[in-house]
Design a protein around this motif. Structure first.
Motif, mmCIF file in Angstrom:
data_model
loop_
_atom_site.group_PDB
_atom_site.id
_atom_site.type_symbol
_atom_site.label_atom_id
_atom_site.label_comp_id
_atom_site.label_asym_id
_atom_site.label_seq_id
_atom_site.Cartn_x
_atom_site.Cartn_y
_atom_site.Cartn_z
ATOM 1 N N CYS A 271 0.848 -1.191 0.000
ATOM 2 C CA CYS A 271 0.000 0.000 0.000
ATOM 3 C C CYS A 271 0.881 1.237 0.000
ATOM 4 O O CYS A 271 1.770 1.362 0.859
ATOM 5 N N ASP A 272 0.685 2.123 -0.966
ATOM 6 C CA ASP A 272 1.424 3.386 -1.053
ATOM 7 C C ASP A 272 0.630 4.445 -0.285
ATOM 8 O O ASP A 272 -0.505 4.772 -0.651
ATOM 9 N N LEU A 273 1.218 4.983 0.793
ATOM 10 C CA LEU A 273 0.503 5.936 1.632
ATOM 11 C C LEU A 273 0.237 7.250 0.912
ATOM 12 O O LEU A 273 -0.748 7.939 1.216
ATOM 13 N N ALA A 274 1.115 7.646 -0.019
ATOM 14 C CA ALA A 274 0.936 8.928 -0.700
ATOM 15 C C ALA A 274 -0.224 8.877 -1.685
ATOM 16 O O ALA A 274 -0.993 9.841 -1.801
ATOM 17 N N THR A 275 -0.366 7.761 -2.387
ATOM 18 C CA THR A 275 -1.402 7.669 -3.426
ATOM 19 C C THR A 275 -2.573 6.800 -3.012
ATOM 20 O O THR A 275 -3.645 6.849 -3.638
ATOM 21 N N GLY A 276 -2.376 5.960 -1.976
ATOM 22 C CA GLY A 276 -3.427 5.040 -1.571
ATOM 23 C C GLY A 276 -3.523 3.814 -2.455
ATOM 24 O O GLY A 276 -4.437 2.991 -2.294
ATOM 25 N N ALA A 277 -2.593 3.645 -3.433
ATOM 26 C CA ALA A 277 -2.632 2.502 -4.343
ATOM 27 C C ALA A 277 -2.306 1.213 -3.601
ATOM 28 O O ALA A 277 -1.377 1.158 -2.791
ATOM 29 N N HIS A 350 7.084 0.449 5.455
ATOM 30 C CA HIS A 350 8.127 0.534 4.412
ATOM 31 C C HIS A 350 8.702 1.948 4.416
ATOM 32 O O HIS A 350 7.963 2.931 4.256
ATOM 33 N N VAL A 351 10.005 2.063 4.637
ATOM 34 C CA VAL A 351 10.647 3.379 4.750
ATOM 35 C C VAL A 351 11.550 3.619 3.547
ATOM 36 O O VAL A 351 12.075 2.680 2.933
ATOM 37 N N ASP A 352 11.717 4.928 3.209
ATOM 38 C CA ASP A 352 12.609 5.280 2.103
ATOM 39 C C ASP A 352 14.014 5.536 2.626
ATOM 40 O O ASP A 352 14.316 5.256 3.802
ATOM 41 N N ALA A 353 14.886 6.089 1.770
ATOM 42 C CA ALA A 353 16.281 6.291 2.133
ATOM 43 C C ALA A 353 16.465 7.289 3.274
ATOM 44 O O ALA A 353 17.465 7.269 3.991
ATOM 45 N N THR A 354 15.466 8.167 3.475
ATOM 46 C CA THR A 354 15.580 9.173 4.542
ATOM 47 C C THR A 354 14.994 8.683 5.861
ATOM 48 O O THR A 354 15.017 9.414 6.852
ATOM 49 N N GLY A 355 14.445 7.454 5.853
ATOM 50 C CA GLY A 355 13.840 6.926 7.073
ATOM 51 C C GLY A 355 12.379 7.258 7.225
ATOM 52 O O GLY A 355 11.774 6.950 8.257
ATOM 53 N N THR A 356 11.784 7.870 6.215
ATOM 54 C CA THR A 356 10.374 8.244 6.265
ATOM 55 C C THR A 356 9.504 7.061 5.847
ATOM 56 O O THR A 356 9.804 6.375 4.866
#
Length: 373
Positions: A271-277, A350-356
């Motif tokens: 699940c992508d939190l930014a798009t809801g996909a 699931h976190v990106d390279a910045t830890g977000t």
């Protein structure tokens, strides 16, 4: 004739005019003597005097001629000397001019020699590099009529293609013959497409070596269109058998994992939190009896499909975002056929390279049989 040869000297011209006068006087004296003799009126003394006058005139003529001859010889010697001097001066002038030209051209010639030597050294180094590479460097030429020849082929062609390099240089068809029959049309189409639109050539194919082993080869080349219509590829052949073997092993591993998920009634999701996909694996569609063409359900469908699903999922997502830790929860699904299933859901942030935290992913497993025990 003497006067014509002496026009360039004043003294000779004067002698010539004097000679003309002496000759005229001699002719007149001869005429007078002949008249005297013809009339036979002259006595012996007159005839003697006429003879002496004639001899004296002749002597003066001869003396003047000898003088003119001597002068002409002197003038000829002087002219010869001047011509020699002029010739020597001209040779020196030509020598100086030649040396000047050499001096001017020497840097240019030396530059050309150095440039030629530099090109030879560069070409030698390029050939040495090409021959030392693990793959095979090639220059392939294709005429408008479709005739292909190799302009260059590095020495390790036998290691990559299993063919003799000299044979391939003589006949490019030798390289085509080692390509497996199932791949020849694909290779031919890739070459034709690259020649047509001058796009990069990138094609993988299998070859059969003389010992019967099958290897994967990748051909990569950049095409250039020449003025005569020929297309020339500067390219590289590499043995990618290990890569293909790894890809095959990965596909088989994924297939085994997929089979295990199916047997265990286990599926994965994201699940992508930014798009809801949301994405579901095939096993989830199979468990819930949903057509994969429909995709995962939206919020309204989820309320109908899962009992208290919206509240449970929202609470688990909130805790995961707050703590960054794995969460689990159970859902009850109402299937279209009237049956119910108990599903165990695991989710992991699931976190990106910045830890977000940018999304959630996890698994869904049918634990209905376990709950029934």
């Amino acid at each position: 004739a003497l006067d014509a040869n002496s026009l360039d000297d004043p003294s000779q011209r004067e002698r010539s005019r004097h000679l003309d006068k002496l000759i005229d006087d001699r002719i007149e004296a001869m005429l007078e003597i002949e008249e005297t003799r013809a009339s036979e009126r002259g006595n012996a003394a007159s005839r003697l005097l006429s003879t002496e006058i004639d001899d004296a005139a002749t002597a003066r003529i001869h003396a003047l001629i000898e003088d003119m001859s001597a002068a002409e010889a002197r003038l000829l010697s002087e002219r010869t000397q001047r011509d020699l001097q002029d010739s020597s001066w001209m040779r020196r002038l030509l020598l100086v001019a030649a040396l000047a030209i050499v001096a001017l051209m020497a840097p240019v010639l030396w530059g050309l020699v150095r440039q030629s030597r530099g090109r030879d050294r560069a070409e030698h180094r390029l050939r040495a590099i090409a021959h030392s590479l693990p793959g095979t460097v090639y220059v392939l030429r294709r005429t408008p009529a479709g005739v292909a020849t190799f302009d260059f082929l590095s020495v390790n062609a036998v290691e990559i293609l299993g063919i003799d390099r000299d044979e391939a240089l003589r006949d490019a068809d030798a390289a085509r013959q080692v390509v497996m029959d199932e791949d020849r049309d694909r290779v031919r189409a890739a070459v034709a497409r690259s020649a047509s639109d001058l796009s990069a050539l990138e094609v993988d194919f299998r070859i059969t070596k003389p010992d019967g082993t099958i290897r994967w080869v990748r051909s990569s080349g950049i095409p250039v269109l020449l003025a005569n219509g020929d297309v020339v590829w500067n390219g590289y052949l590499s043995d990618i058998t290990p890569i293909k073997q790894t890809e095959q092993a990965l596909r088989e591993a994924l297939q085994r994992l997929d089979d295990a998920h199916t047997v265990a009634s286990l599926g994965d999701w994201t699940c992508d939190l930014a798009t809801g996909a949301v994405t579901w694996s095939p096993q989830i569609y199979q468990m819930l009896g949903r057509d994969p063409a429909l995709g995962p359900p939206d919020l309204a469908e989820s309320v109908t499909l899962f009992e208290n699903g919206a509240e449970t999922i929202a609470e688990a997502f909130f805790r995961a975002q707050e703590t960054g830790e794995r969460q689990s929860y159970d859902l009850t699904a109402r299937l279209a056929n009237g049956e119910s299933q108990t599903l165990q859901v695991f989710l992991l942030p699931h976190v990106d390279a910045t830890g977000t935290i940018v999304g959630m992913r996890g698994t869904i497993q049918d634990i209905s049989s376990r709950k029934a025990l």
